[in-house]
Design an enzyme around this catalytic site. Structure first.
Site, PDB file in Angstrom:
ATOM      1  N   LYS A   1       1.141  -0.967   0.034  1.00 48.28           N
ATOM      2  CA  LYS A   1      -0.047  -0.217  -0.235  1.00 48.28           C
ATOM      3  C   LYS A   1       1.305   1.076   0.046  1.00 48.28           C
ATOM      4  O   LYS A   1       0.841   1.808   1.083  1.00 48.28           O
ATOM      5  CB  LYS A   1      -1.233   0.140   1.351  1.00 48.28           C
ATOM      6  CG  LYS A   1      -1.803  -1.060   0.975  1.00 48.28           C
ATOM      7  CD  LYS A   1      -2.997  -1.207   1.761  1.00 48.28           C
ATOM      8  CE  LYS A   1      -3.561   0.454   2.349  1.00 48.28           C
ATOM      9  NZ  LYS A   1      -4.952   0.158   1.350  1.00 48.28           N
TER      10      LYS A   1
HETATM   11  C1  LIG Z   1      -6.379  -1.373  -4.240  1.00 48.45           C
HETATM   12  C2  LIG Z   1      -7.203  -2.163  -3.106  1.00 48.45           C
HETATM   13  N1  LIG Z   1      -7.800  -3.201  -3.407  1.00 48.45           N
HETATM   14  C3  LIG Z   1      -7.875  -3.986  -2.180  1.00 48.45           C
HETATM   15  C4  LIG Z   1      -7.809  -3.308  -0.185  1.00 48.45           C
HETATM   16  C5  LIG Z   1      -8.742  -4.061   0.106  1.00 48.45           C
HETATM   17  O1  LIG Z   1      -8.086  -4.320   1.404  1.00 48.45           O
HETATM   18  P1  LIG Z   1      -8.180  -4.864   2.798  1.00 48.45           P
HETATM   19  O2  LIG Z   1      -9.139  -5.387   2.522  1.00 48.45           O
HETATM   20  O3  LIG Z   1      -7.153  -5.215   3.235  1.00 48.45           O
HETATM   21  O4  LIG Z   1      -8.752  -3.232   3.108  1.00 48.45           O
HETATM   22  C6  LIG Z   1      -8.146  -1.972  -1.153  1.00 48.45           C
HETATM   23  C7  LIG Z   1      -8.027  -1.226   0.489  1.00 48.45           C
HETATM   24  O5  LIG Z   1      -7.079  -1.757   1.453  1.00 48.45           O
HETATM   25  C8  LIG Z   1      -7.233  -1.553  -1.743  1.00 48.45           C
HETATM   26  O6  LIG Z   1      -6.636   0.733  -1.821  1.00 48.45           O
END
Ligand SMILES: Cc1ncc(COP(=O)(O)O)c(C=O)c1O
Length: 325
Positions: free
Chosen positions: A159
């Protein structure tokens, strides 16, 4: 949405909201050299509890190391204490939690090793990421004209703040076109994920989701796969094409901010009956039980803010414990 709180934790101490500022010349602001997490804390019978805190903080540290930071000022344990302290100090029962590791004090030559990592944690009350009616009615999405990153272009597993310029292009275009969310295809043209959510397809009572090659390994994705398999529903990770989205019985998306939301329409085509379908509803109900401490998985997944350790009045956390060198 108000992002206000009493305190933001910055580099070892709680700072009053108005004073939690960074200099204009912080390199992370100019070049996208930040690493963040999105985490949620929920009200339960035993007080506020953070959902899968360890997994989120492990992903934060991994993201930073993947990006190239060689040492970080705090460990997972120290960040856990810092998050609990920040929630307690602000007195929230339920909140969104945003830790950010950012490049500061050097790094203008684009070399991570020339700067150092700063760390902040903000919390605020944030509900209904995709709108108040999203959970009930589902939302409308389009296939974005922007492609999701190839893993050799940006690290899709990390991230990194810079990654979200790609999400911002897609989301802005989608909302300007009158949709609620954008679905992004990978460089091969298969379904990857949304701008801040993973995606699932339901067909003949089985659930399909894209493999993790080109996407973020979502923690909500993992939780929903676990919950579905606990319920005896088959979950298959395989490449998905855009026409498989159109012909699905149900499509739903998952993320910490959005939680579990059905897509009722994609590219002006109704999905199934054009409402939140029965499997999506079942997943929503189970997920909501899990996050609020009412599910067999809750014990394993919730970190209760007020137990078992007593929080100090104002914890000053030691800095520069390297986690990797
Ligand atoms: C690009 C992206 N995909 C998927 C997710 C979902 O991830 P999570 O379930 O860990 O929040 C997120 C959010 O964090 C994201 O930014």
């Amino acid at each position: 949405m108000s992002m206000e709180s009493k305190y933001i934790w910055m580099n070892g101490e709680l700072v009053e909201f108005e004073k939690a500022t960074l200099h204009f010349l912080t390199p992370a602001l100019h070049y996208g050299q930040g690493i963040f997490e999105g985490i949620r804390c929920y009200a339960t019978d035993r007080g506020p509890a953070v959902f899968r805190l360890r997994e989120h903080l492990e992903r934060l540290i991994h993201s930073a190391l993947l990006f190239g930071f060689r040492s970080l000022p705090y460990s997972v344990e120290e960040l856990t204490d810092a998050i609990r302290l920040t929630i307690s100090a602000n007195g929230f029962e339920e909140c969104y939690i945003r830790p950010l590791i950012y490049l500061t004090e050097g790094g203008w030559n684009l070399n991570v090793d020339a700067g150092r990592a700063g760390v902040g944690i903000a919390v605020w009350e944030w509900t209904n990421y995709l709108g108040a009616e999203a959970m009930e009615k589902g939302v409308r999405a389009n296939i974005s004209s922007f492609t999701r990153h190839h893993p050799n272009v940006m690290l899709t597993k990390a991230k990194v703040t810079g990654n979200y310029a790609n999400s911002t292009l897609a989301k802005t275009e989608s909302v300007r076109l009158g949709f609620d969310e954008a679905i992004m295809l990978d460089p091969q043209g298969y379904v990857a994920e949304c701008t801040g959510e993973n995606i699932f397809v339901v067909r003949n009572e089985k659930i399909y989701t894209p493999p993790t090659m080109a996407i973020l390994e979502g923690i909500t994705r993992d939780s929903l796969i676990t919950i579905a398999r606990d319920l005896g529903i088959e979950v298959i990770e395989q490449p998905i094409s855009r026409d498989q989205l159109y012909m699905a019985d149900e499509v739903f998306v998952s993320g910490t901010a959005a939680e579990c939301i059905g897509l009722r329409e994609i590219d002006f085509r109704l999905i199934g009956e054009g409402v939140t379908g029965p499997i999506t509803r079942m997943m929503q109900r189970s997920y909501h039980d899990a996050i609020h401490g009412r599910h067999p998985r809750s014990e394993e997944w919730l970190e209760y803010v007020n137990s078992p350790v007593e929080l100090p009045e104002q914890a000053r956390i030691p800095t520069w414990n390297a986690v990797a060198d």
